[in-house]
Design an enzyme around this catalytic site. Sequence first.
Site, PDB file in Angstrom:
ATOM      1  N   ASP A  75       0.842  -1.195   0.000  1.00 36.91           N
ATOM      2  CA  ASP A  75       0.000   0.000   0.000  1.00 36.91           C
ATOM      3  C   ASP A  75       0.880   1.249   0.000  1.00 36.91           C
ATOM      4  OD1 ASP A  75      -2.980   1.077   0.892  1.00 36.91           O
ATOM      5  OD2 ASP A  75      -1.359   2.282   1.765  1.00 36.91           O
ATOM      6  N   TYR A  80       2.640   9.928   0.076  1.00 32.37           N
ATOM      7  CA  TYR A  80       3.758   9.340   0.807  1.00 32.37           C
ATOM      8  C   TYR A  80       5.116   9.657   0.171  1.00 32.37           C
ATOM      9  CZ  TYR A  80      -0.011   6.427   2.757  1.00 32.37           C
ATOM     10  OH  TYR A  80      -1.164   5.964   3.326  1.00 32.37           O
ATOM     11  N   LYS A 109      -3.112   6.030  -3.963  1.00 29.41           N
ATOM     12  CA  LYS A 109      -4.224   6.909  -3.584  1.00 29.41           C
ATOM     13  C   LYS A 109      -4.130   8.266  -4.270  1.00 29.41           C
ATOM     14  CE  LYS A 109      -3.938   4.791   1.004  1.00 29.41           C
ATOM     15  NZ  LYS A 109      -2.557   4.280   0.865  1.00 29.41           N
ATOM     16  N   HIS A 142      -7.993   9.466  -1.304  1.00 32.09           N
ATOM     17  CA  HIS A 142      -7.304   9.460  -0.010  1.00 32.09           C
ATOM     18  C   HIS A 142      -8.171  10.015   1.123  1.00 32.09           C
ATOM     19  CE1 HIS A 142      -2.934   9.315   1.582  1.00 32.09           C
ATOM     20  NE2 HIS A 142      -3.770   9.114   2.577  1.00 32.09           N
TER      21      HIS A 142
END
Length: 369
Positions: A75, A80, A109, A142
Amino acid sequence: MNCSSLLFTRAMSASEARTPLNNGLSIPLLGLGTFVEGHAVRHFNFAIPISAQSQSEQIKTAVEMALDAGYRHVDTAYLYFNEKVVGMAVRSRLERGDFTRKEIFITSKLWNTFHDPADVRATCLESLSNLGLSYLDLYLMHTPMGFQNIPGEVFPHKDNMILASNVDFIDTWKAMEKLVDEGLVKSIGVSNFNRSQVERLLSVARIKPVVNQVELHPYLAQQEMVKYCQSNGVVVTAHTPLGSPQPNVKEEILREPVIISIAEKNGKTAAQIILRYQVQRNIVVIPKSMNASRIVQNSQMQHPSLLSIFRITFPINRHRYENPQLQKKKKNREKMLCLTFTIILSLNSRHFNSIFLFYSLGYSYNFKI
């Protein structure tokens, strides 16, 4: 929960177990979470001591270790800032012949600044380019809250206020449905949605969300949310199954007497007990770790005697904010929450839910909102 719906046998390892999605596909019940606070926060213009290169290498190594340990679910997210290193790790094992592309499940996401339907496809293509893949297995919105798209800013703000967009997440969702039509993603879902937002989306979606990824652990069981999603064919993923990003919460959960007692009885770690409990409820777990032994341990939660966990009533009688180290902060937070509610009560329910969600995220990661 319908236990028969789990594609899970005693002969399977935890990393092989899968659960069906509402579109006929399936998702591994165990995955590796890759959000690393320091690595992501560096890109939010906050000063942190660890070098970006060092953390990138750690993330890449963690993904490689997880894949070598049998994980087949990773994931990640645009937010990120690690899609490139995650992709490098995945492709290295694909090229080595450890598994085929169909055997690995990759989630990313869509971040809040790209909720405008005109931005959705390009952002998805950017994630695919970063990962070096031709499609995503799962693409999540998200959060339900959109931000204004200001180049170079992931949290656009002015006068200490986040610059929210006027885009309705329903319009964003319609653009995501087109990604499925085009074959860029196999499945689409949401993250950090509350029940009313999921309900609203289900009422209009041409393609139903397959997943709602939320914070879920013994201090925040979200039983009504889980029940609603599962009864409507939406799989729940716990993105923080071992505890909230709040200071000390994870450590407190792993020291809970009831969890320690079960762990000792079964010769397992506290983390394995918590993860197994969620998996037996048909909840996908994506614990994050950059420690080789813990990555392996988290995949070894499968054990026949752990079926007794079903006899334990969760959540433990503590709230996510009620560990001793946070009592003083809790009182101040409650005052701030009351103030936040007062300020936004005049907004409609869709924006109310989204703004409160962002407030929670902001506190968790120490953003000054």
